[in-house]
Design an enzyme around this catalytic site. Structure first.
Site, PDB file in Angstrom:
ATOM      1  N   ASP A  71      -3.270   2.549  -5.748  1.00 56.01           N
ATOM      2  CA  ASP A  71      -2.255   2.617  -4.841  1.00 56.01           C
ATOM      3  C   ASP A  71      -1.856   1.330  -3.914  1.00 56.01           C
ATOM      4  O   ASP A  71      -1.139   1.430  -2.872  1.00 56.01           O
ATOM      5  CB  ASP A  71      -2.314   3.758  -3.899  1.00 56.01           C
ATOM      6  N   GLU A  72      -2.742   0.326  -4.247  1.00 56.45           N
ATOM      7  CA  GLU A  72      -2.527  -1.028  -3.651  1.00 56.45           C
ATOM      8  C   GLU A  72      -2.594  -2.152  -4.389  1.00 56.45           C
ATOM      9  O   GLU A  72      -3.256  -2.436  -5.524  1.00 56.45           O
ATOM     10  CB  GLU A  72      -3.863  -1.283  -2.548  1.00 56.45           C
ATOM     11  N   ASP A 114       0.787  -1.260   0.244  1.00 58.13           N
ATOM     12  CA  ASP A 114       0.027  -0.077   0.041  1.00 58.13           C
ATOM     13  C   ASP A 114       0.762   1.177   0.105  1.00 58.13           C
ATOM     14  O   ASP A 114       1.790   1.424   0.836  1.00 58.13           O
ATOM     15  CB  ASP A 114      -0.907   0.019   1.380  1.00 58.13           C
TER      16      ASP A 114
END
Lengths: 247, 82
Positions: free
Chosen positions: A106-107, A11
């Site tokens: 974003d993960e 993350d």
């Protein structure tokens, strides 16, 4: 060598705000608030870690954020810029393993089953990302997708946490208030006082399969849903690579 | 404060080591030298790539330049004032 599956959840820390700090060095170390245009309306999209002690976080009204943080740096959302850095991160993950599931901008989940030393691999990955992009990420490691998803949130920013039971002090033994996406505390019989705030934050209601909760019991980390040990490893879903997601 | 500009500018750029970098740009008859590139990123408009640069001069402002490969035109997108 860890028996069974080894899943990473990676993350990027305060991703939008971090990219803004990266592309404007003057913002480094300053409270940055990313929001839509015009900069007076709508809600906060992301806040840097420097802004969070003031109570500014994603989702609050921009007007409130301005009251809480009058000296903050309010910048407009720049989606193409974030997508560019997201793609760069993805290219680094694909150097580590082809089994990558892009979970959001974003993960990601990485399936590193069979990796001899996941901890060192995670440290190397974090270093590579910092070197090549200037960004920091928090990594959670676990035997399924849910546990690392929880673990990566426990030591932000720039954290590294694993969720394997009985694997020493570096794991999430001290985890006493967890977030289980899509489930409420009462739905899985979490002992009173554990994680209520976080569970409420996710709202929802009983949904999905049995939750996996990690908490401390008799000094040892326990994986599984309290009150039900039928599925001690929780989400057994595969890491869905782009190929698997295609119809 | 961010000021949206969206005006074409003249840029002297270097192509070295496989990288494009603006060195000097001229906007409204003023020349901005000694650019230091803080970061760059890109996106696509259709099939054409646009490369963005956030650059600083010796002054305190940060300028966002864009090179459009459709017409090889440089644009000053916005200025981040100190």
């Amino acid at each position: 060598m860890i028996e069974g599956r080894v899943i990473f959840h990676v993350d990027a820390d305060a991703f939008f705000a971090s990219v803004e700090q990266l592309t404007d060095p003057r913002l480094k170390g300053k409270p940055v608030v990313v929001c839509g245009l015009p900069l007076e309306h709508g809600v906060v999209t992301a806040a840097s870690y420097e802004a969070r002690p003031y109570g500014v976080e994603a989702g609050i009204p921009v007007a409130l954020a301005r009251k809480l943080l009058p000296d903050g740096y309010f910048v407009p959302v720049n989606i193409p810029k974030y997508l560019f850095f997201s793609t760069r991160l993805l290219s680094i993950y694909l150097q580590v393993t082809p089994r990558v599931e892009a979970y959001s901008v974003d993960e990601v989940f990485l399936d590193l089953t069979g990796e001899a030393d996941p901890w060192c691999r995670a440290v190397d990955l974090k270093r590579q990302i910092a070197r090549e992009t200037g960004l920091t990420v928090s990594v959670g490691i676990g035997p399924n997708k849910l546990v690392p998803k929880i673990a990566s949130d426990l030591d932000k920013p720039d954290g590294l946490t694993h969720g394997f039971a009985g694997t020493g002090p570096t794991g999430i033994r001290a985890f006493t208030g967890g977030t289980v996406p899509g489930n409420r505390a009462e739905d899985c019989g979490v002992p009173e006082g554990i994680g209520d705030r976080h569970f409420r934050r996710f709202g929802g209601g009983a949904s999905g399969p049995i939750a996996t909760v990690v908490w401390e019991e008799r000094g040892e980390a326990v994986l599984g849903c309290p009150g039900s040990r039928r599925n001690p490893c929780g989400d057994a879903g595969p890491v869905a690579t782009a190929e698997k997601q295609r119809p | 404060m961010i000021e949206e500009i969206g005006e074409n500018v003249t840029v002297l750029a270097s192509f070295a080591d496989g990288r494009l970098q603006p060195v000097v740009f001229k906007w409204r008859n003023r020349i901005y030298r000694q650019l230091s590139v803080a970061s760059s990123w890109s996106d696509y408009e259709g099939q054409y790539k646009r490369v963005y640069f956030s650059v600083m001069t010796d002054r305190s402002n940060l300028y966002e330049l864009c090179f459009h490969t459709r017409n090889f035109q440089w644009c000053l997108v916005r200025i981040h004032h100190d």
